[in-house]
Design an enzyme around this catalytic site. Structure first.
Site, PDB file in Angstrom:
ATOM      1  N   GLU A 155     -40.101 -20.805  18.392  1.00  0.00           N
ATOM      2  CA  GLU A 155     -40.033 -20.245  19.734  1.00  0.00           C
ATOM      3  C   GLU A 155     -41.405 -20.121  20.389  1.00  0.00           C
ATOM      4  O   GLU A 155     -41.540 -20.262  21.608  1.00  0.00           O
ATOM      5  CB  GLU A 155     -39.370 -18.857  19.693  1.00  0.00           C
ATOM      6  CG  GLU A 155     -37.895 -18.866  19.318  1.00  0.00           C
ATOM      7  CD  GLU A 155     -37.639 -19.096  17.839  1.00  0.00           C
ATOM      8  OE1 GLU A 155     -38.601 -19.090  17.042  1.00  0.00           O
ATOM      9  OE2 GLU A 155     -36.460 -19.290  17.473  1.00  0.00           O
ATOM     10  N   HIS A 206     -29.841  -9.820  16.291  1.00  0.00           N
ATOM     11  CA  HIS A 206     -29.271 -10.734  17.282  1.00  0.00           C
ATOM     12  C   HIS A 206     -28.856  -9.988  18.549  1.00  0.00           C
ATOM     13  O   HIS A 206     -28.920 -10.527  19.635  1.00  0.00           O
ATOM     14  CB  HIS A 206     -28.024 -11.437  16.732  1.00  0.00           C
ATOM     15  CG  HIS A 206     -28.315 -12.542  15.775  1.00  0.00           C
ATOM     16  ND1 HIS A 206     -28.686 -12.327  14.479  1.00  0.00           N
ATOM     17  CD2 HIS A 206     -28.279 -13.890  15.933  1.00  0.00           C
ATOM     18  CE1 HIS A 206     -28.870 -13.495  13.873  1.00  0.00           C
ATOM     19  NE2 HIS A 206     -28.629 -14.460  14.727  1.00  0.00           N
TER      20      HIS A 206
HETATM   21  C1  LIG Z   1     -36.538 -16.768  15.260  1.00  0.00           C
HETATM   22  C2  LIG Z   1     -35.162 -17.290  15.167  1.00  0.00           C
HETATM   23  N1  LIG Z   1     -34.844 -18.382  15.875  1.00  0.00           N
HETATM   24  C3  LIG Z   1     -33.594 -18.889  15.821  1.00  0.00           C
HETATM   25  C4  LIG Z   1     -32.644 -18.295  15.055  1.00  0.00           C
HETATM   26  C5  LIG Z   1     -31.221 -18.842  15.030  1.00  0.00           C
HETATM   27  N2  LIG Z   1     -31.005 -19.463  13.745  1.00  0.00           N
HETATM   28  C6  LIG Z   1     -30.517 -18.789  12.695  1.00  0.00           C
HETATM   29  S1  LIG Z   1     -30.519 -19.677  11.312  1.00  0.00           S
HETATM   30  C7  LIG Z   1     -31.142 -21.006  12.107  1.00  0.00           C
HETATM   31  C8  LIG Z   1     -31.416 -22.241  11.350  1.00  0.00           C
HETATM   32  C9  LIG Z   1     -32.370 -21.984  10.266  1.00  0.00           C
HETATM   33  O1  LIG Z   1     -32.615 -23.163   9.597  1.00  0.00           O
HETATM   34  P1  LIG Z   1     -33.304 -23.098   8.198  1.00  0.00           P
HETATM   35  O2  LIG Z   1     -34.538 -22.282   8.253  1.00  0.00           O
HETATM   36  O3  LIG Z   1     -33.435 -24.487   7.714  1.00  0.00           O
HETATM   37  O4  LIG Z   1     -32.286 -22.287   7.272  1.00  0.00           O
HETATM   38  P2  LIG Z   1     -30.753 -22.600   7.016  1.00  0.00           P
HETATM   39  O5  LIG Z   1     -29.998 -21.934   8.087  1.00  0.00           O
HETATM   40  O6  LIG Z   1     -30.577 -24.068   7.008  1.00  0.00           O
HETATM   41  O7  LIG Z   1     -30.474 -21.980   5.702  1.00  0.00           O
HETATM   42  C10 LIG Z   1     -31.350 -20.733  13.441  1.00  0.00           C
HETATM   43  C11 LIG Z   1     -31.875 -21.674  14.422  1.00  0.00           C
HETATM   44  C12 LIG Z   1     -33.012 -17.138  14.344  1.00  0.00           C
HETATM   45  N3  LIG Z   1     -32.135 -16.459  13.600  1.00  0.00           N
HETATM   46  N4  LIG Z   1     -34.279 -16.675  14.411  1.00  0.00           N
END
Ligand SMILES: Cc1ncc(C[n+]2csc(CCOP(=O)(O)OP(=O)(O)O)c2C)c(N)n1
Lengths: 352, 321
Positions: A57, A126
């Site tokens: 972000e 959230h």
């Molecule tokens: C700062 C932030 N940005 C966006 C999100 C929304 N979000 C939650 S999980 C996720 C994907 C995360 O990907 P990764 O780190 O690869 O972990 P995974 O979910 O694949 O286990 C996103 C975009 C969030 N929770 N926090």
């Protein structure tokens, strides 16, 4: 007559993006999954203008700021509002300040979108109504609509605005439907509130989800012989002071309802506004019905306990009107009863 | 049964338990419970790493934490109560599925802000190193995060600090190829994660995250290194998120050939085949194991659904100390 189409808030947002991207080739959309979720925009406007970003972000917002200063009009989707914390430096320190600090050499026509609010049981990382944090930051505008037409009209206005605009979507409204004007030149001006219902006894002010809360309370109040005026702020900054003050001067009573916590919030600002500019018109203390000073819980029961409900507004207004009428009949100063009513302040959301 | 075989057997059972638990959450979501981020397909990462830790160690995790918690001994019934928002959940219903921590298990801080786990882990490790609180000598910290989190700037900030301050911290990147609805190859070069970590100057190991024995062996090596030197180590586990980002998710954006290829390498299936090949288990034995975990989950569900809702008058508890 304006031609209208029935659609959800989500669809209205999408339509605004599509129309503005068509209208102005400098508009681009960036976000985590923006291109994945809106393939049709990629198809129509190209991958250069509709971008999936890395999960980052801070650089998404920073890039938007740099691009905005350099001739583009970025819209960034930061998903849930709490994720904006990472983007805060770019939005608050750069976009909000560098126009001024550069002596007006640069401007930052960008829109940062985020979702807030209760309804999905996702908990405080959230679900956080943090809109007032951005109201506090100079140089930023903040809007938070309540119905599909305004989502369209305000997003279009935000994209065309030469200032950075924070555009908040209360997630509880996403799938709510309403009539939306088809016209591509349909704009809802930033800084203009809407009077949703006219009445002479009390002014109820809300924004986003709490507009419906106020409307429900208003129709229940009707049965009690109380005519409530309901104002939908739509824009939190700039605030439409004239509409609020005009109503307060008419009704003499102001009740502000929002889901965000009360401390240093929009309701506090409106209370100060009324006390400063409409003091002599006030017949009762200004009431705030807000969320508590607590993170949002995930558990449905606790999540909902933190949200102002129509019943709480009804009860508070009945109490307020009865109290001020009693005072006026007795010719008493309106101050004495304030303590007994003060319990509504802050905690009314809990009572429901 | 020799110890090595017993361990391999136990890993299979724990992976089955995690899978059964998350399948139950999927079912619950379909009938109106809040959606969750499942770790189906990534069970070997959780089981292999957590087994390499001991009681004095701490775990910091993220939104996709069920495997880490169950591998660490969390009771499915209390996890499920938490997901349903009930008082018997580990966090009294305040967390729901996304930020479950359980201090009693050493799962100390869970953040659903991507990168939040990475921001806090160095501090937990610093406290371990300085012997603060109830930390025991030699304790280390394992932080679990995804490939998406490696895109946040905080990833580099955490690595740099851990190296410069020589913190006893095991970075565990579960590279499941997905960052919500975006494939990681859209946001980073293929070998980026390990290369970035190497650039920070700490030992880095990349292993097959679907092979629970391999994960365990690599984690045990990394843990030994951290205990011996006091400094950090990095593990990249290559795996796959078999289900959607959260429930429900139609996975319309997923390349089905890629998904199919990874389903063939399902960690539970691989471990089952390995044990079968060694003659340690047969079809009947596997069925018995599956039955056992299903019974555990059924009991957990009964418990969770019978658990009380928190009452609104407790809303403001735990906001301030
Ligand atoms: C700062 C932030 N940005 C966006 C999100 C929304 N979000 C939650 S999980 C996720 C994907 C995360 O990907 P990764 O780190 O690869 O972990 P995974 O979910 O694949 O286990 C996103 C975009 C969030 N929770 N926090």
């Amino acid at each position: 007559m304006t031609k209208m189409t029935r659609m959800t808030v989500e669809q209205a947002i999408h339509q605004a993006l599509r129309e503005e991207m068509r209208r102005d080739s400098s508009v681009l959309l960036m976000g985590e999954g923006s291109a994945t979720k809106q393939r049709d925009l990629v198809a129509d406007f190209g991958a250069e203008r509709v971008r999936n970003t890395p999960l980052a972000e801070a650089i998404v917002a920073g890039t938007a700021v740099g691009a905005a200063a350099s001739g583009l009009r970025p819209v960034i989707d930061l998903l849930f509002a709490p994720f904006m914390a990472y983007a805060m430096d770019a939005l608050v320190n750069s976009a909000g300040k560098l126009r001024y600090l550069s002596g007006g050499q640069f401007q930052f026509p960008l829109v940062a979108m985020g979702m807030t609010g209760s309804g999905w049981c996702v908990g405080g990382q959230h679900n956080h109504n943090l809109e007032a944090m951005f109201v506090h930051a100079p140089g930023l505008k903040v809007v938070m609509p309540s119905e599909p037409a305004d989502f369209k009209g305000l997003l279009k206005a935000a994209i065309r605005d030469d200032n950075p605009v924070l555009f908040f979507t209360d997630l509880g409204l996403l799938y709510q439907e309403g009539e939306v004007p088809d016209a591509e030149d349909f704009i809802v001006p930033i800084g203009k509130a809407a009077v949703r219902r006219a009445g002479g006894d009390v002014t109820l002010v809300g924004y986003a989800k709490t507009v419906a809360v106020c409307m429900q309370a208003a129709s229940q109040l009707e049965a009690h012989g109380i005519a409530a005026e309901v104002i939908d702020l739509r824009s939190l900054k700039p605030l439409d002071e004239d509409t609020v003050l005009g109503s307060v001067r008419k009704t003499g009573r102001l009740v502000v309802v929002h889901e965000a916590s009360g401390l240093c919030g929009i309701a506090a600002e409106l209370a100060a506004l009324a006390a400063t500019k409409a003091f002599s018109a006030l017949r009762a203390p200004v009431l705030r019905l807000t969320g508590p000073d607590a993170p949002a819980a995930s558990s449905w029961v606790l999540e909902q306990a933190a949200v102002p409900k129509p019943e709480a507004v009804l009860e508070a207004v009945l109490d307020l009107v009865a109290g001020s009428r009693r005072d006026e009949a007795a010719g008493k100063s309106r101050a004495h009863d304030q303590d007994s009513r003060a319990h509504h302040d802050q905690l009314a959301g809990l009572a429901a | 049964m020799p110890e090595e075989n017993r361990a391999a057997f136990h890993r299979l059972e724990t992976m089955l338990l995690i899978r059964a638990y998350e399948h139950q959450l999927v079912e619950l979501q379909r009938t109106g419970a809040p959606g969750t981020c499942t770790s189906v397909g990534q069970e070997a990462c959780a089981v292999g790493v957590v087994e390499a830790l001991d009681a004095r160690d701490r775990i910091v995790t993220n939104h996709r934490s069920a495997g880490h918690l169950i591998a660490r001994g969390a009771e499915p019934r209390r996890l499920m109560a938490e997901v349903l928002g009930r008082v018997d959940g580990y966090c009294g219903g305040r967390s729901g599925s996304l930020h479950i921590s359980a201090k009693e298990l050493g799962v100390v801080l869970t953040s659903t802000i991507v990168g939040g786990e990475l921001s806090m882990a160095p501090g937990v490790a610093l406290a371990q190193k300085m012997g603060a609180g109830n930390s025991e000598p030699g304790g280390i910290v394992a932080v679990f995060f995804g490939d998406g989190a490696a895109c946040e700037g905080i990833f580099h900030e955490a690595l740099n600090l851990a190296v410069q301050w020589q913190l006893p911290l095991l970075f565990v990147c579960e590279n499941n190829q997905w960052q919500a609805f975006v494939h990681r190859l859209e946001t980073m070069p293929d070998k980026a994660i390990s290369a970035w970590a190497r650039g920070h100057g700490l030992p880095v190991d990349s292993v097959d995250g679907n092979d629970v024995d391999a994960v365990h062996a690599a984690a045990a090596r990394a843990v030994a290194h951290i205990r011996a030197t006091g400094g950090p180590a990095f593990l990249e586990l290559s795996t796959y998120r078999q289900r959607g980002h959260y429930e429900p998710d139609d996975q319309a954006y997923v390349d089905s050939a890629e998904l199919q290829a990874w389903l063939q390498r399902d960690p539970i299936r691989m471990q089952g085949e390995r044990l079968t090949a060694k003659g340690l288990i047969d079809a009947a034995g596997l069925a018995a194991l599956e039955l056992r975990v299903r019974e555990t989950i059924a009991t957990a569900l009964d418990f969770a659904q019978a658990s009380a809702w928190p009452t609104p008058d407790t809303l403001l508890e735990h906001v301030y100390a």
